[in-house]
Design a protein around this motif. Structure first.
Motif, short mmCIF file in Angstrom:
data_model
loop_
_atom_site.label_atom_id
_atom_site.label_comp_id
_atom_site.label_asym_id
_atom_site.label_seq_id
_atom_site.Cartn_x
_atom_site.Cartn_y
_atom_site.Cartn_z
N ARG A 168 0.83 -1.21 0.00
CA ARG A 168 0.00 0.00 0.00
C ARG A 168 0.86 1.26 0.00
O ARG A 168 0.58 2.23 -0.71
CB ARG A 168 -0.93 -0.01 1.22
CG ARG A 168 -2.07 -1.01 1.12
CD ARG A 168 -3.17 -0.67 2.12
NE ARG A 168 -2.66 -0.67 3.49
CZ ARG A 168 -2.67 -1.73 4.28
NH1 ARG A 168 -3.15 -2.89 3.83
NH2 ARG A 168 -2.21 -1.66 5.51
N ILE A 169 1.92 1.26 0.79
CA ILE A 169 2.81 2.42 0.84
C ILE A 169 3.47 2.65 -0.51
O ILE A 169 3.59 3.79 -0.99
CB ILE A 169 3.87 2.23 1.95
CG1 ILE A 169 3.20 2.24 3.33
CG2 ILE A 169 4.94 3.30 1.86
CD1 ILE A 169 4.15 1.92 4.47
N LYS A 170 3.87 1.55 -1.15
CA LYS A 170 4.50 1.69 -2.47
C LYS A 170 3.52 2.23 -3.50
O LYS A 170 3.88 3.09 -4.33
CB LYS A 170 5.04 0.33 -2.91
CG LYS A 170 5.84 0.38 -4.19
CD LYS A 170 6.42 -0.98 -4.53
CE LYS A 170 7.24 -0.91 -5.81
NZ LYS A 170 7.80 -2.23 -6.17
N GLN A 171 2.28 1.77 -3.45
CA GLN A 171 1.27 2.27 -4.38
C GLN A 171 1.00 3.76 -4.15
O GLN A 171 0.89 4.55 -5.10
CB GLN A 171 -0.02 1.46 -4.24
CG GLN A 171 0.10 0.02 -4.73
CD GLN A 171 -1.16 -0.77 -4.47
OE1 GLN A 171 -2.14 -0.25 -3.92
NE2 GLN A 171 -1.15 -2.05 -4.85
N ASP A 172 0.88 4.14 -2.87
CA ASP A 172 0.65 5.56 -2.55
C ASP A 172 1.84 6.41 -3.01
O ASP A 172 1.65 7.53 -3.53
CB ASP A 172 0.43 5.73 -1.05
CG ASP A 172 -0.86 5.07 -0.58
OD1 ASP A 172 -1.73 4.81 -1.44
OD2 ASP A 172 -1.00 4.82 0.63
N SER A 203 3.59 10.24 -9.47
CA SER A 203 2.97 10.46 -10.78
C SER A 203 2.18 11.76 -10.80
O SER A 203 2.23 12.54 -11.78
CB SER A 203 2.06 9.28 -11.12
OG SER A 203 2.79 8.08 -11.18
N ALA A 204 1.46 12.03 -9.70
CA ALA A 204 0.67 13.27 -9.64
C ALA A 204 1.57 14.49 -9.65
O ALA A 204 1.30 15.48 -10.36
CB ALA A 204 -0.21 13.24 -8.38
#
Length: 260
Positions: A234-238, A244-245
């Protein structure tokens, strides 16, 4: 293995016959028990009429309800078998089994489990030998502080060597009697040698409590590793989403500057 030799098959004219155990009842003995139950009188409401469950001719008792079985096992079994059990035969078998023991123990009226409990509850002195050595000496020496047999004395020397090895390798000796006796006396399936009747290990060299503790530890560790892996994902995805943003925002700002 030499266990219960009185129950080993006996050859008879080319055939092998299984001897009956000492608790096997003859038809006459079963009928005597059934006659006792037929004539038994109990208070009203104590149990059902057990006479209806008795077949004295065949020496059988059947169709008893759960409460009747409980009452029979708790209160009626002992008087029903009084005078039936062949004490002389049982005593003879016990003597034969004791004579085959290579290592004799001397605990008096106390069990080994009770002796261990008292030794653990007593305050321990400084520089005192571990409990498994003191227990061995207490249960294998007679009234005059002499070893019951030479084997016990030899095994005591091995226990002392084990204690010295534990001190030399680990700085202290935390072995329990079960662990120490398994290392020195060896392992027999479902039995702790040197401990007498009592709890049995679930596997080699380990007690039930130790085995259960290891299973719980492994389960908790697996659950924690799974949770940590999910949290890391989850941390990696966030992190990737935020990068990216920010990158997209920076590109938009650069395009706006170029346009202006």
């Amino acid at each position: 293995m030499g266990l219960r030799s009185e129950l080993h098959p006996v050859e008879n004219n080319g055939y092998y016959v299984m001897p009956q155990a000492c608790y096997t009842l003859t038809l006459a003995e079963r009928r005597a028990i059934c006659n006792f139950l037929e004539n038994l009188k109990v208070p009203d409401g104590y149990s059902s009429n057990i006479k209806r469950c008795v077949n004295a001719k065949e020496g059988k008792v059947s169709r008893m309800k759960a409460h009747d079985c409980h009452v029979f096992m708790l209160d009626q079994l002992a008087p029903a078998f009084r005078g039936i059990v062949r004490k002389e035969r049982i005593s003879e078998i016990n003597k034969q089994n004791r004579s085959k023991q290579k290592i004799k123990s001397h605990v008096g009226t106390k069990s080994i489990a009770r002796t261990i409990y008292e030794m653990r509850e007593a305050p321990q002195k400084e520089d005192e030998l571990p409990i498994y050595i003191r227990l061995w000496e207490k249960t294998r020496k007679g009234k005059h502080n002499e070893w019951q047999d030479d084997t016990s004395e030899e095994l005591n020397k091995k226990l002392l060597e084990l204690h010295e090895a534990q001190i030399r390798e680990n700085g202290e000796d935390k072995l329990t009697p079960e662990e120490a006796y398994t290392k020195i006396l060896g392992y027999r399936s479902g039995y702790i040698l040197g401990m007498g009747p009592g709890p049995r290990p679930s596997e080699r060299g380990r007690t039930n409590i130790q085995h259960l503790e290891e299973k719980i530890r492994a389960k908790v560790e697996a659950e924690m590793m799974t949770s940590l892996q999910e949290m890391e994902d989850r941390i990696k995805q966030d992190f990737d989403a935020r990068v990216s943003a920010l990158l997209e925002q920076r590109q938009l700002e650069d395009q706006a500057d170029i346009t202006n």
